[in-house]
Enzyme design. Structure first.
Site, short mmCIF file in Angstrom:
data_model
loop_
_atom_site.label_atom_id
_atom_site.label_comp_id
_atom_site.label_asym_id
_atom_site.label_seq_id
_atom_site.Cartn_x
_atom_site.Cartn_y
_atom_site.Cartn_z
N PHE A 158 0.85 -1.20 0.00
CA PHE A 158 0.00 0.00 0.00
C PHE A 158 0.89 1.25 0.00
O PHE A 158 1.86 1.33 0.75
CB PHE A 158 -0.89 -0.03 1.24
CG PHE A 158 -1.98 0.99 1.24
CD1 PHE A 158 -3.14 0.78 0.52
CD2 PHE A 158 -1.87 2.15 1.97
CE1 PHE A 158 -4.17 1.71 0.52
CE2 PHE A 158 -2.89 3.10 1.98
CZ PHE A 158 -4.05 2.87 1.24
N ASP A 171 1.79 -5.20 8.63
CA ASP A 171 0.60 -4.36 8.56
C ASP A 171 -0.61 -5.28 8.40
O ASP A 171 -0.71 -6.03 7.41
CB ASP A 171 0.73 -3.38 7.38
CG ASP A 171 -0.41 -2.36 7.36
OD1 ASP A 171 -1.50 -2.68 7.88
OD2 ASP A 171 -0.20 -1.25 6.82
N TYR A 221 -10.94 1.03 10.74
CA TYR A 221 -12.17 1.34 10.00
C TYR A 221 -12.50 0.36 8.89
O TYR A 221 -13.50 0.53 8.20
CB TYR A 221 -12.14 2.78 9.46
CG TYR A 221 -10.91 3.15 8.65
CD1 TYR A 221 -10.77 2.75 7.34
CD2 TYR A 221 -9.89 3.91 9.22
CE1 TYR A 221 -9.65 3.08 6.60
CE2 TYR A 221 -8.76 4.25 8.49
CZ TYR A 221 -8.65 3.83 7.18
OH TYR A 221 -7.53 4.15 6.46
N LYS A 222 -11.66 -0.65 8.69
CA LYS A 222 -11.96 -1.64 7.64
C LYS A 222 -12.77 -2.77 8.25
O LYS A 222 -13.93 -2.58 8.61
CB LYS A 222 -10.65 -2.08 6.99
CG LYS A 222 -10.01 -0.94 6.21
CD LYS A 222 -8.62 -1.23 5.72
CE LYS A 222 -8.09 -0.02 4.95
NZ LYS A 222 -6.61 -0.06 4.82
N ARG A 248 -12.22 -4.08 -7.26
CA ARG A 248 -11.95 -4.77 -6.00
C ARG A 248 -13.26 -5.00 -5.23
O ARG A 248 -14.07 -4.08 -5.09
CB ARG A 248 -10.99 -3.89 -5.18
CG ARG A 248 -10.50 -4.55 -3.92
CD ARG A 248 -9.45 -3.69 -3.26
NE ARG A 248 -10.03 -2.51 -2.63
CZ ARG A 248 -9.49 -1.86 -1.60
NH1 ARG A 248 -8.33 -2.26 -1.10
NH2 ARG A 248 -10.08 -0.80 -1.08
#
Ligand SMILES: *Cc1c(COP(=O)(O)O)cnc(C)c1O
Length: 416
Positions: free
Chosen positions: A129, A198, A223-224, A375
């Site tokens: 990322f 991560d 928040y995922k 995605r």
């Protein structure tokens, strides 16, 4: 490939089905973006209201003690710890994922070079990322290290006597490919390096066992899959063998051994609490706790293992139907279960963005990741097998009718 009736039959026998009731899902939406922003838990609005009205409005400053605000980063941290194989009091909630990465990477570099100053590189994956790579680049520049990037399969060959840290995202954000955390950690340790993992696309999505993998440091996102709400604070973990021996580069008062002694001179708190920096964002932290509770609610139903089994069934069903119906799309997620996280991605050179927009127009919310990826994230807490089937069917229709060619689906927005 399954039929819609078969998908419905799987839902009828699904032991996790009642967990969906925990969420406030809008009518007419098939939400395949819980890997970017989790769904609102039903408990969150009332809890946030209580924190605002009662704890802040009435309790005021007293609530730091009386409502337990001051220990909330540790309390929510201990809940997240249960989802990632961390021990009690080893994980805290603080800051954002990006900021936590800066802190752990800095600590890991300091620990390795204290013993071996010739170690000068951070090894990572080229398609990690971007924020992870930006943070690593910035630290490298500041501290005289070099960032070495590679394809996932070549990572072990790049670990050597110059490597200080292996920094990886466990599940890749674009492809959904999952690394073997234990094997890569062992390879890094054999080369004398430390690991930073991560868990942004792992916590609450796939089983993680930080102790079994013998990892050194980990960070992750609130928040995922943890459903903490937009901009929810993130978490940070250090293996207890390191927890009291590293320097926290953002030495703020909340990570001090005794913040309310107001003494000059920083003395880090024992253990993971030194990773706090400033005053926590209490409202967001309270919302995060509600989100984490929705994942812990799976514990009596088989916990992460059961969530994982359902997630694999959902991604398998979706990928198989799309592959059968939409040969123009190229599957970029692994077909092997052990290598696939909780998402399915396809690529197409020209139409990826417009197809995602057309799907959103139908209430099927996935996302586009530049330059060419469609995605789809699957959250087994609230998605049904029939949702996976229906989403694949919408995708088939968008392609076969050419609906994606409509001009309104070509327009780019700031957030994709
Ligand atoms: C989502 C995500 C982040 C987000 O970082 P923020 O600091 O919350 O913006 C970081 N790293 C990875 C791998 C992610 O997937």
């Amino acid at each position: 490939m399954s039929t819609r009736e078969q998908a419905l039959a799987l839902d009828a026998q699904d032991p996790l089905a009642p967990l969906r009731e925990q969420f406030s899902l809008p009518e007419g939406v098939l939400y395949l973006d819980g890997n970017s922003l989790g769904v609102l838990p039903r408990a969150t609005p009332a809890r946030v209201q209580q924190v605002v009205q009662d704890e802040w409005g009435t309790g005021l400053i007293r609530s730091w003690n009386s409502a337990g605000w001051i220990t909330l980063p540790q309390r929510v941290g201990n809940k997240i710890a249960r989802l990632v194989g961390a021990g009690a009091d080893e994980l805290v909630v603080a800051d954002s994922t990006s900021v936590n990465l800066f802190k752990v990477l800095s600590a890991a570099l300091s620990i390795t070079v204290a013993d071996a100053p010739q170690r000068k590189t951070i090894v990572s994956e080229r398609s990690n990322f971007p924020t992870d790579l930006y943070i690593a680049e910035a630290l490298c520049r500041e501290r005289g290290f070099e960032l070495v990037l590679s394809e996932p399969d070549e990572l072990p060959t790049l670990l050597n006597g110059r490597t200080a840290v292996l920094m990886l995202t466990h599940v890749n954000y674009r492809t959904g490919r999952m690394h073997d955390m234990a094997a890569l950690t062992a390879a890094a340790h054999a080369a004398g390096a430390l690991t930073v993992w991560d868990l942004a696309h792992s916590a609450g999505a796939v089983p993680v066992d930080l102790h079994a993998a013998n990892a050194d440091f980990a960070i992750g996102c609130g928040y995922k899959y943890l459903n903490g709400g937009p901009g929810a604070p993130a978490f940070v973990w250090a293996h207890p063998r390191h927890a009291s021996r590293f320097w926290q580069p953002l030495a703020g008062w909340m990570g001090h051994a005794a913040p309310f002694e107001f003494t000059p001179g920083y003395r880090p708190a024992e253990g993971i609490s030194r990773y706090l920096c400033g005053t926590p964002a209490l409202l967001s932290l309270a919302a995060l706790e509600c989100g984490v509770d929705t994942v812990l609610a799976a514990e009596p139903h088989g916990g992460m293992a059961a969530l994982r089994a359902k997630s694999l069934a959902l991604t398998r069903l979706f990928a198989a139907k799309v592959q059968a119906d939409c040969p123009a799309l190229r599957l970029v997620s692994p077909t092997s279960d052990v290598q696939r996280g909780s998402q399915v991605c396809f690529a197409h050179d020209e139409m990826a963005y417009a197809v995602v927009q057309a799907l959103i127009g139908r209430g099927v919310i996935g996302d586009f990741r530049a330059p060419d990826v469609l995605r789809f994230g699957f959250t087994p807490l609230y998605l049904r097998h029939v949702d996976a089937w229906d989403a694949a069917e919408h995708l088939r229709q968008v392609l076969h009718t050419g609906e994606w060619r409509e001009p309104r689906f070509q327009q780019r927005h700031a957030v994709t």
